[in-house]
Scaffold this motif. Structure first.
Motif, short mmCIF file in Angstrom:
data_model
loop_
_atom_site.label_atom_id
_atom_site.label_comp_id
_atom_site.label_asym_id
_atom_site.label_seq_id
_atom_site.Cartn_x
_atom_site.Cartn_y
_atom_site.Cartn_z
N THR A 1 0.83 -1.21 0.00
CA THR A 1 0.00 0.00 0.00
C THR A 1 0.86 1.27 0.00
O THR A 1 0.34 2.38 -0.10
N LEU A 2 2.18 1.10 0.12
CA LEU A 2 3.06 2.28 0.07
C LEU A 2 2.92 2.97 -1.30
O LEU A 2 3.16 2.34 -2.33
N PRO A 3 2.54 4.24 -1.32
CA PRO A 3 2.42 4.93 -2.60
C PRO A 3 3.79 4.99 -3.32
O PRO A 3 4.80 5.27 -2.69
N ALA A 4 3.76 4.71 -4.62
CA ALA A 4 5.00 4.69 -5.40
C ALA A 4 5.72 6.03 -5.32
O ALA A 4 6.96 6.09 -5.29
N GLU A 5 4.96 7.11 -5.22
CA GLU A 5 5.56 8.46 -5.14
C GLU A 5 6.51 8.56 -3.95
O GLU A 5 7.56 9.20 -4.04
N LEU A 6 6.11 7.94 -2.84
CA LEU A 6 6.95 8.07 -1.64
C LEU A 6 8.21 7.23 -1.76
O LEU A 6 9.29 7.64 -1.32
N ALA A 7 8.08 6.04 -2.35
CA ALA A 7 9.27 5.21 -2.59
C ALA A 7 10.25 5.97 -3.47
O ALA A 7 11.46 5.96 -3.24
N GLU A 8 9.70 6.68 -4.46
CA GLU A 8 10.55 7.49 -5.36
C GLU A 8 11.24 8.62 -4.60
O GLU A 8 12.43 8.87 -4.79
N GLU A 9 10.48 9.29 -3.77
CA GLU A 9 11.06 10.38 -2.97
C GLU A 9 12.20 9.87 -2.11
O GLU A 9 13.22 10.54 -1.94
N LEU A 10 12.03 8.68 -1.56
CA LEU A 10 13.08 8.13 -0.70
C LEU A 10 14.35 7.86 -1.52
O LEU A 10 15.46 8.16 -1.06
N LYS A 11 14.15 7.34 -2.72
CA LYS A 11 15.29 7.09 -3.59
C LYS A 11 16.01 8.40 -3.92
O LYS A 11 17.24 8.49 -3.85
N GLU A 12 15.22 9.42 -4.23
CA GLU A 12 15.80 10.73 -4.55
C GLU A 12 16.58 11.29 -3.36
O GLU A 12 17.66 11.86 -3.52
N LEU A 13 16.03 11.12 -2.16
CA LEU A 13 16.72 11.62 -0.97
C LEU A 13 18.07 10.91 -0.83
O LEU A 13 19.11 11.55 -0.62
N GLU A 14 18.05 9.60 -0.99
CA GLU A 14 19.28 8.83 -0.84
C GLU A 14 20.32 9.27 -1.88
O GLU A 14 21.48 9.51 -1.53
N GLU A 15 19.86 9.43 -3.11
CA GLU A 15 20.79 9.84 -4.16
C GLU A 15 21.38 11.22 -3.88
O GLU A 15 22.58 11.44 -4.02
N SER A 16 20.56 12.15 -3.45
CA SER A 16 21.14 13.49 -3.23
C SER A 16 22.02 13.52 -1.99
O SER A 16 22.95 14.32 -1.93
N LEU A 17 21.78 12.65 -1.02
CA LEU A 17 22.70 12.58 0.12
C LEU A 17 24.05 12.04 -0.31
O LEU A 17 25.10 12.45 0.21
N LYS A 18 24.03 11.11 -1.27
CA LYS A 18 25.28 10.47 -1.71
C LYS A 18 26.09 11.37 -2.62
O LYS A 18 27.26 11.12 -2.86
N LYS A 19 25.45 12.41 -3.17
CA LYS A 19 26.13 13.31 -4.10
C LYS A 19 27.24 14.08 -3.41
O LYS A 19 27.07 14.56 -2.31
#
Ligand code: GTP
Ligand code: SPV
Ligand code: MN
Length: 588
Positions: free
Chosen positions: A570-588
């Motif tokens: 039931t996790l909205p795909a938008e939130l999973a995407e946001e989490l991925k984006e957060l991780e990527e920008s932290l790693k930058k």
């Protein structure tokens, strides 16, 4: 005496009386005369202790059982037909099984006792936001508290008319045995059942049970929102007032922020803060496309310890008449009350929250950490002129926040609504004494609703996302953290009234008045944009408060991912995407 001809109401009361078998049934009509009689009866039974009439007129002390001093999340259930609709963050049992179990426990539970029928309204009676409930209880403390926390009496029956549209609540103290304590919600039946507790959040059924768990379920169906949020208004020197909602977990500062006294330099300029609500907000889209909020309650059930003239003078003033104190210290010399940090003079001749002789030098706390006051909202010196407004107040900003010693910065702004929903969904906070269990451990508490969401958490997030297109003029979404500590474990930010400085930045951002720095989390303030004059906070400390520790945040990301995994499909795909984006920008 019956005060209604509503057949749905009367039939249900008959059934519940047949089950619980009280000696008598008494309808609460909302009159002061009847409440006064009940106070007298409560004093005879020992439920209520009258306090000093000169110093605390109309005030009483109540002690709950020593095993019964906080919400019991492990015994709180959402019983809908499908387990999946309750979701992985709620306890669930099939409704028929739960009814069977509870019927056994309620059978004869009110023998020798009186059943009180409390008709109550959440919201101003007759207003578009209002919803009605009836609580049946065998506790005078509950009747007297509900009469403070909600709008009670015959006007509710009048407004309800013949309609079956009311929330049924059954509360019995029974034996107070924690092994058989249950706080149960049947959202599909508009029903709440609570047994073997006498503590506020478990038994004042209009509050968390109705106004959050049942109401969140209704809100999803009817496209509105029920949230664990304070509502405050900030009036600027020009006399314009902007409103903010803020969701913080239990005992994390809602009452304090809602009644904030601005620092002197702001007061001199003409800023004022108005309290609309301190715990619950119901939000609906108005005809103007803005989000409008009401506080469905009529009183404050606030944390006592830490409340004092300096930290929260408005809350303290609210408790000086017609208030019920629960589990605080009783000063035997002058029959007043005390709690930790009220002042530096604990009473020498006193009883602690358990009613035992207490020596303040013993090192033991006198008041329970979750001791509370139940005070009428109209007592509050800064209660908003819009408090009773039937349509509520328009919201400019939504603020999330929690207790985080290290990770979360003092304040940041989300990039947009969807990202704001993500920011709410990843909230984490250190646990407090408001619920039973360990204190001080970080847990995920999305939107401060973990214990209060009446349905599947993933569906709840989807509901937040779905609201976006309905709100033409969306509030901006922020996150705050007053609780960052230094290397000695001391809070760096002075908090309380000084939080005004952060609110000022938030409102400036809502008006697109000032710039900000982009970061992995969202927009951070430029150092010079948080006004520090009149505080001891240096700009170095402010930088530290706004600092993002990448390593800690990457750990945070894996904690969030674990939580998201638990939510499942039931996790909205938008939130999973946001989490991925957060991780990527932290790693930058
Ligand atoms: P519930 O009624 O349980 O939903 O809680 P609440 O969010 O209304 O909590 P409340 O405002 O009563 O805050 C309780 C605790 O937070 C007290 O211990 C306060 O002293 C502390 N607190 C509130 N605001 C601040 C702040 O700005 N800074 C710090 N350091 N502590 C705060
Ligand atoms: C909370 O725990 O969030 C409260 C107090 O506001 S209670 O009503 O007990 O839930
Ligand atoms: Mn609360």
């Amino acid at each position: 005496m019956e005060c209604t001809k509503n057949k749905h109401v009367l039939d249900w009361i008959d059934q519940m009386a047949a089950l619980t078998k009280p000696d008598s049934v008494v309808f609460i009509d909302g009159s002061e005369a009847q409440l006064e009689e009940l106070r007298a009866t409560g004093m005879q039974t020992g439920e209520m202790i009258k306090l000093n009439e000169e110093k605390l007129p109309g005030c009483y002390l109540h002690r709950s059982d020593v095993t019964d001093v906080a919400r019991v999340e492990d015994r709180t259930f959402i019983c809908c037909k499908n387990e999946k609709d309750a979701g992985p963050t709620n306890n669930w049992m099939a409704p028929d099984l739960m009814y069977k179990k509870l019927n056994g426990l309620y059978d004869g539970a009110m023998k020798g006792r009186t059943m009180y029928v409390i008709p109550y309204s959440m919201g101003v009676v007759g207003s578009p936001f209002a919803k009605y409930g009836i609580e049946l209880t065998d506790s005078i403390y509950v009747v007297l508290s509900m009469a403070i926390m909600t709008r009670v009496g015959n006007t509710v029956f009048d407004a309800l008319g013949d309609s079956p549209d009311f929330i049924k609540g059954l509360h019995a103290k029974a034996t107070l045995d924690p092994e058989y304590r249950y706080i149960v919600h049947f959202p599909e039946d508009n029903t709440i059942m609570s047994i073997n507790s006498g503590y506020g959040g478990n038994v004042l059924l209009g509050k968390k049970c109705f106004a959050l768990r049942i109401a969140s379920f209704l809100g999803r169906k009817e496209m509105w929102m029920a949230e664990h949020m304070l509502i405050l208004g900030i009036e600027n020197p020009k006399g314009e007032t902007k409103y903010i909602c803020a969701a913080f977990p239990s005992a994390c500062g809602k009452t304090n922020l809602a009644m904030l006294v601005p620092p002197e330099c702001y007061r001199e300029k003409g800023f004022k803060v108005w309290c609309v609500g301190d715990d619950i907000a119901w939000l609906r889209v108005g005809p103007d496309g803005r989000l409008w909020a009401v506080n469905p309650e009529a009183g404050f059930f606030g944390v006592a310890p830490g409340t004092n003239k300096k930290s929260n003078p408005n809350a303290l003033a609210s408790t000086q008449k017609n208030t019920i104190f629960t589990n605080v210290v009783l000063n035997l010399d002058d029959n007043t009350v005390w709690w930790e940090d009220l002042d530096k003079n604990p009473p020498k001749n006193a009883l602690n929250w358990k009613g035992e002789k207490w020596d303040p030098s013993s090192g033991e706390k006198g008041a329970h950490p979750n001791s509370r006051f139940t005070a009428p909202a109209k007592n509050c010196p800064c209660i908003s002129p819009e408090f009773e407004s039937p349509s509520g107040v328009p919201i400019s900003a939504i603020v999330f926040g929690g207790r985080r010693a290290k990770t979360a910065p003092l304040v940041y702004q989300s990039k947009n609504w969807r990202h704001g929903v993500f920011v709410g969904s990843i909230m984490g906070s250190e646990t407090t004494a408001a619920a039973t269990g360990k204190v001080g451990v970080v847990r995920r508490d999305p939107m401060a609703m973990l214990p209060f969401c009446g349905y599947n958490m993933g569906d709840y997030w989807q509901h937040w996302l779905d609201m976006e297109e309905r709100i033409a003029n969306k509030p901006k979404i922020f996150n705050v953290n007053w609780f960052r500590t230094d290397e000695n474990g001391k809070f760096i930010w002075p908090g309380f009234g000084e939080n005004m400085r952060v609110l000022e930045w938030i409102l400036a951002r809502c008006e697109d008045g000032i710039g900000a720095k982009e970061s992995a989390l969202g927009y951070l303030p430029n150092i010079e944009d948080i006004y520090l004059e009149g505080t001891d906070v240096t700009s170095e400390q402010l930088s530290e408060l706004l600092n993002i520790d990448t390593a800690l945040w990457l750990e945070e990301v894996s904690g969030i991912r674990e939580f998201y995994d638990k939510i499942g499909d039931t996790l909205p795909a938008e939130l999973a995407e946001e989490l991925k984006e957060l991780e990527e920008s932290l790693k930058k």
